[in-house]
Design a protein around this motif. Structure first.
Motif, PDB file in Angstrom:
ATOM      1  N   ASP A   1      46.628  42.012  35.492  1.00  0.00           N
ATOM      2  CA  ASP A   1      45.460  41.376  35.474  1.00  0.00           C
ATOM      3  C   ASP A   1      45.815  39.885  35.677  1.00  0.00           C
ATOM      4  O   ASP A   1      46.785  39.222  34.736  1.00  0.00           O
TER       5      ASP A   1
ATOM      6  N   CYS B   1      38.989  46.278  42.302  1.00  0.00           N
ATOM      7  CA  CYS B   1      40.522  46.450  41.932  1.00  0.00           C
ATOM      8  C   CYS B   1      40.924  47.353  43.141  1.00  0.00           C
ATOM      9  O   CYS B   1      42.401  47.786  43.052  1.00  0.00           O
TER      10      CYS B   1
ATOM     11  N   GLY C   1      35.981  47.400  36.975  1.00  0.00           N
ATOM     12  CA  GLY C   1      37.157  46.998  36.929  1.00  0.00           C
ATOM     13  C   GLY C   1      38.210  48.502  36.786  1.00  0.00           C
ATOM     14  O   GLY C   1      37.676  49.381  36.092  1.00  0.00           O
TER      15      GLY C   1
ATOM     16  N   HIS D   1      39.996  40.487  39.792  1.00  0.00           N
ATOM     17  CA  HIS D   1      39.900  41.770  39.204  1.00  0.00           C
ATOM     18  C   HIS D   1      41.370  42.617  39.318  1.00  0.00           C
ATOM     19  O   HIS D   1      41.254  43.678  39.760  1.00  0.00           O
TER      20      HIS D   1
ATOM     21  N   MET E   1      35.151  40.233  33.840  1.00  0.00           N
ATOM     22  CA  MET E   1      36.586  39.880  34.653  1.00  0.00           C
ATOM     23  C   MET E   1      37.807  39.632  33.194  1.00  0.00           C
ATOM     24  O   MET E   1      37.800  38.779  32.676  1.00  0.00           O
ATOM     25  N   ARG E   2      38.538  40.798  33.363  1.00  0.00           N
ATOM     26  CA  ARG E   2      39.631  40.820  32.151  1.00  0.00           C
ATOM     27  C   ARG E   2      40.394  39.496  32.380  1.00  0.00           C
ATOM     28  O   ARG E   2      40.756  39.044  33.349  1.00  0.00           O
TER      29      ARG E   2
END
Lengths: 534, 543
Positions: free
Chosen positions: B323, B506, B296, B473, B466-467
């Protein structure tokens, strides 16, 4: 081109560590090799999953790697250069006893003796004498008894007698072959707890302490007592390394391709059937799965001699499977018994509940009766003490194991589905009772259970939950494992070999069945050995 | 680990990292790829989370791009174990009262889909026929857009505008260009009139980590998620993780050094260049030519590199990278005795054989309310989902005669609930879902379920990094797409830090199993490292 519509020199059934090691040697010999695995992951018992929470790595089956440094496969296949890392815990194992005392076995044998001496100076001295003796010939012993095709016990005895070592060594005495581990321990040691500690070690190696004749393996067991290793990042990492060796050498590993049949033409194994069709084997098929699958499920019954089928039908499995409780913990355990022996907090493997030899007898008779002890006797392992990467920073994983029947008195094997959660909680409670008070409530975040039934469903080689893939009993060891006819890794079907844990010596991460089958195959097919067979 | 220096170090063994590793290694570059987890493949993740022998794809399941994916072709991944199934009925929605389902068939079966839409609206059938035909014709253009790096942008230039290609795409579909400014929902409503068809398309639209259905300026996502993708969906035999198996095999064959369980603690700088990495256990690995991060954006720049190495611009843009669409995945898995049998099957038995089955919504509004809950940090009151039962096509994914159901809920982002609240969801939500399920498919009772499991957004956040549980992402709204992903100054895969490259989701084209981020990064790396274009070029392909 599809993945399987080509012929391979060798088709290997099962991508456990034995099948993959055999495949790797053959691929490095220039053979084309396909290893077919019915499960979603390669590795067989080298199985690491996050069964409690993400980032908590739990070894579901193989956890102890006790032959690293002894087994020739690690060097031959350069596994360390392919991403395996081993950790050698300084405090290998320990026991916590009901009165708050504790005992520890260290890689530093002087420390082990010091711990034993707190219980009996005499036993500590005996221990050191035995240890020194076994250290002298362990390599020889391991190489002749493990990394070579099985030797008939009577030949071994005869050789020892003719060498005249009988009275020079406590271990090479022929009498061992008729003794149980318990009898051996009773003969040499006086202290109950030391005996219990040593019998515990045998029991978690699959050797039931009361079975007559098993003392014969005791020197090998004892010699490895300080050689237990943690596979950093989980046991599955060894499977990754094996796969890399196989693929680099030009071989292929295909998970999720179950073999449905071994195809035999004119008495010769010529390939296997899979849901994707026929996979041709030019030189050989090697099966690393259990003999019941190989002979009863995968082969047409007409092509197998009647006597072979009859003998295979009689192959027995271990009476005791395991009930596993996988723990996600908020930190490392701190035991009350550390007040007695601070090293106990660093002991990787722990016995909680076996206090004397009679406890094993009771435990295994309960198992035979399909019962569980009310208060669980636990063998625990906290890998995070030595491998902090198997849990998030500051957290820890743990494993509690109980010797357990496959079929419960109440409800049979399916009875586990009902019993699992409550018994898992009982194990956790028993474990927590050994912690210092402030840890008792908040140490365990979550636990997941794994029953003998689930073990047998996940890895179907482990029939009846038997991770040894065949009973550890004099009748099923050495030249009788799995049957007299099949002990040499060959089968009555030409071109079909056996290379899994059903064979000598047994299950565990030994690589020995695969390695020994390799030796036989090399002999039969005139393979140019690039490795030095021990 | 014997070797401590390599030409290129790749951080992250998800499928983008593996893509970059395979191409570079095959070109003779000494590549080492590091994965923090014990297992490769990132979201190409299959696990027996319910009961032994039941394989569940907890993350990625649909494979939309395999037929156009360079990695898949160039390394002959099918020969390495990546076998696919292409189900005829791709998606379907069932209804509570048993009225007819709506089904979407494969790209090559437009008439069958039209027939199903026509049950509710001839107009919608005609629209589908028209738009899906065009979508099929545009496949090459879409593929080229995915597998080509955005143009390099230099500080001071006008920022790239993702709107322009979006306008163009609308005009290629024969739709008004200004629809690019509209929301996905508005586009669906404008093109399709039937409430049943809309319900299915609303749900389909969010599967691909879409921005909110109701955010203006997301119209392009309607074209992509509703028209291009359903119909392309392929299933991996044996589970999604087998695609990973083939990719890993390709990497090993090509000579990449692979190290799992090797989490990176920081990126090492030397003389103003990214020069290597340090692992959490203190080991250092040096990179002679490049460090490529396939993880990420925030993890790369803020955690591993350190913001002190960033310009104020890059620091600002990284911190403000958004996010998640605020409605993220919770995965449900169930081991079943028998597959669901829907009431709606009496009109069209195809619903029981649809790969992707939408269940629990009885109207388009139900889907909207469901998504709105996520955006308001609430668990949807209506416990609906979309599920797939892969064992209907692939018997290896479940024990003989049994079935593996896996599905997606959409939940609020991970930080919207406390850990204890997520635990509560884990303990209770499947049960609620099952109760509702029974109203749509009466055989879906507790007795039919052998075991079940729920994977929360917090689990996704922690496990897959995965935030917030954002499986894209980074939000895939137009402000973070193409030349603006992750931001103008980093959208060309190279970064302002010499020697440091991005190759994860990303970057363009974002989340999903495209293998495009890794592939595009390889194109840029070839240029920068002086490698020939033949590393990635294939005469059968122009991208």
């Amino acid at each position: 081109m599809g993945m399987l519509d080509q012929a391979f020199d060798a088709v290997i059934i099962g991508a456990g560590h034995n099948g993959m090691a055999l495949g790797a040697y053959l691929a490095k010999s220039g053979w084309s090799v396909a290893i077919l695995e019915r499960r979603t992951e390669e590795g067989g018992g080298l199985c690491t999953e996050e069964v409690t929470e993400p980032n908590y790595l739990h070894n579901l089956h193989a956890n102890y790697h006790s032959l690293f440094g002894i087994c020739p496969v690690y060097d031959d296949l350069e596994l360390l250069n392919n991403g395996v890392e081993y950790i050698h815990p300084a405090v290998q194992m320990g026991s916590i006893f009901a009165d708050g005392s504790a005992m520890t076995i260290h890689t530093d044998m002087a420390k082990t003796a010091a711990s034993f001496a707190r219980f009996s100076q005499k036993d500590a001295d005996t221990w050191m004498r035995l240890w020194d003796e076994v250290s002298g010939y362990l390599d020889l012993m391991v190489r002749t008894l493990m990394y070579a095709p099985p030797i008939a016990l009577k030949d071994l005895t005869r050789a020892l007698a003719s060498w005249g070592v009988e009275d020079k060594s406590e271990f090479l005495t022929a009498r061992l072959r008729s003794m149980s581990v318990v009898e051996f321990l009773d003969k040499h040691f006086e202290n109950d707890r030391i005996k219990a500690m040593l019998a515990f070690h045998a029991a978690i190696c699959g050797y039931q302490p009361h079975v007559r004749g098993l003392a014969v393996s005791y020197p090998v067991l004892l010699g490895k007592i300080a050689n237990w290793h943690v596979c950093k990042g989980g046991s599955h990492r060894l499977a990754h390394a094996l796969m890399r060796v196989v693929v680099k050498a030009g071989g292929r590993v295909f998970p999720q391709v179950p073999v449905t049949k071994i195809v035999v033409e004119n008495g010769r194994a010529v390939g296997v059937m899979t849901p994707d069709g026929f996979v041709k084997a030019n030189r050989l098929v090697a099966s690393s799965v259990d003999v019941h699958q190989t002979f009863q499920t995968l082969l047409d019954q007409e092509v197998v001699p009647a006597q072979t089928l009859k003998d295979v039908a009689e192959v027995k499995y271990q009476e005791a499977s395991l009930f596993n409780v996988h723990l996600a913990m908020n930190g490392l355990p701190r035991y009350k018994a550390a007040a007695f022996d601070p090293d106990i907090d660093r002991a990787w493997i722990l016995n909680i509940g076996f206090e004397r030899l009679a406890d094993f007898e009771e435990e295994f008779s309960l198992v035979r009766a399909g019962k569980l002890p009310k208060v669980p006797r636990i063998n625990a392992a906290v890998n995070s003490i030595y491998d902090p990467t198997d849990a998030p920073a500051g957290k820890a994983t743990g494993l509690l194991r109980i010797f357990a029947p496959f079929a419960l008195e109440d409800g049979g094997a399916e009875g586990w589905n009902k019993a699992a959660r409550a018994y898992g909680q009982a194990c956790v409670d028993r474990w927590l009772a050994e912690m210092v008070e402030e840890d008792q409530r908040q140490l365990v975040r979550r636990f997941a259970t794994e029953t003998p039934l689930e073990i047998s469903q996940k890895i179907i080689n482990y029939r009846f939950g038997d991770w040894m893939v065949g009973q550890i009993h004099p009748k099923n060891l050495l030249e009788q494992r799995p049957t007299k006819e099949l002990a040499e890794y060959r089968t009555p079907i030409q071109g079909l070999y056996l290379c899994g844990a059903s064979q000598h010596p047994h299950g565990y991460i030994t690589f020995a069945p695969g390695y020994n089958a390799l030796g036989i195959i090399a002999e039969d097919l005139g393979l140019d050995k690039w490795w030095e067979q021990v | 680990m014997s070797q401590t220096e390599h030409d290129v170090i790749i951080i992250g063994g998800g499928h983008h990292g593996l893509t970059a590793a395979a191409y570079l290694a095959r070109a003779g570059v000494d590549v080492c790829i590091l994965e923090g987890r014990h297992e490769w493949g990132g979201a190409l993740y299959t696990a027996e989370v319910t009961a032994p022998g039941f394989c569940h794809n907890i993350h990625a399941n649909f494979m939309e791009f395999l037929h156009v994916m360079p990695f898949f072709q160039d390394f002959d991944l099918p020969s390495l174990g990546a076998r696919t199934i292409y189900p005829e009925i791709q998606a379907g929605i069932a209804f509570k009262d048993g009225r007819p389902p709506v089904l979407i068939y494969r790209n090559d079966m437009i008439e069958e889909t039209a027939k199903s839409f026509a049950v509710y609206s001839k107009h919608d059938a005609e629209t589908w026929r028209d738009l899906k035909t065009k979508a099929n014709q545009l496949e090459l253009i879409v593929s080229a857009a995915l597998y080509t790096p955005p143009l390099k942008w230099n500080q001071g230039e006008t920022p790239p505008s993702p709107l322009l290609p979006a306008h163009n795409l609308f005009s290629l579909f024969g739709l008004d260009e200004e629809m690019a400014f509209k929301s996905v929902r508005d586009c669906i409503d404008e093109c399709f009139e039937s409430d049943e068809v809309r319900a299915l398309l609303y749900r389909v639209a969010i599967e691909f980590a879409a921005p909110s259905l109701e955010w203006p300026g997301s119209g392009y996502f309607f074209l992509f998620a509703c028209l291009v993708m359903p119909g392309c969906w392929r299933m991996m035999v044996g589970g999604t993780h087998r695609l990973n198996g083939a990719m890993v095999t390709a990497c090993i064959k090509s000579g990449a050094t692979m190290r799992e369980s090797s989490r990176v603690r920081r990126i090492l700088m030397e003389g103003g260049r990214a020069a290597g990495v340090e692992l959490v256990d203190g080991k250092r690995l040096m990179a002679r030519k490049a460090v490529v991060s396939a993880i990420g954006l925030k993890d790369t720049f803020l955690k591993l590199l350190g913001e002190e190495h960033l310009s104020p611009y890059a620091r600002r843009r990284t911190k403000n990278f958004k996010d998640g669409p605020d409605q993220v995945l919770g995965s449900v898995a169930m081991a079943l005795h028998e597959p669901p049998k829907y009431k709606s099957a009496k009109w069209d038995p195809g619903i029981d054989r649809a790969w992707y089955q939408v269940v629990g919504y009885d109207s388009a509004k139900d889907v909207l309310d469901y998504c709105r809950a996520g955006h308001c940090d609430r668990i949807p009151e209506l416990p609906a989902a979309a599920v797939w039962i892969n064992s209907l096509w692939d018997a290896t994914q479940a024990p003989a005669g049994k079935h593996n159901l896996t599905g997606w809920y959409f939940f609020p982002r991970a930080s919207a609930l406390t850990e204890a609240e997520w635990e509560e969801v884990r303990e209770t939500y499947n049960e609620k879902f099952l109760t509702l399920y029974g109203e749509f498919a009466p055989n879906m009772t507790r007795d039919n379920v052998i075991a079940d499991y729920l994977h929360t957004p917090l689990d996704q956040h922690r496990g897959m990094r995965m935030r917030e549980g954002d499986f894209g992402h980074g939000a895939m709204s137009l402000d973070q797409m193409m030349g603006l992903r992750p931001f103008a100054g980093a959208s060309h895969y190279g970064t302002e830090v010499p020697g440091l490259y991005l190759a994860g989701s990303c970057t363009h084209p974002g989340g999903g199993v495209t293998a495009a981020c890794g592939y595009n990064a390889v194109k840029v790396l070839c240029e920068d490292l002086g490698l020939p274009q033949s590393v990635w070029q294939n005469p059968a392909r122009f991208y």
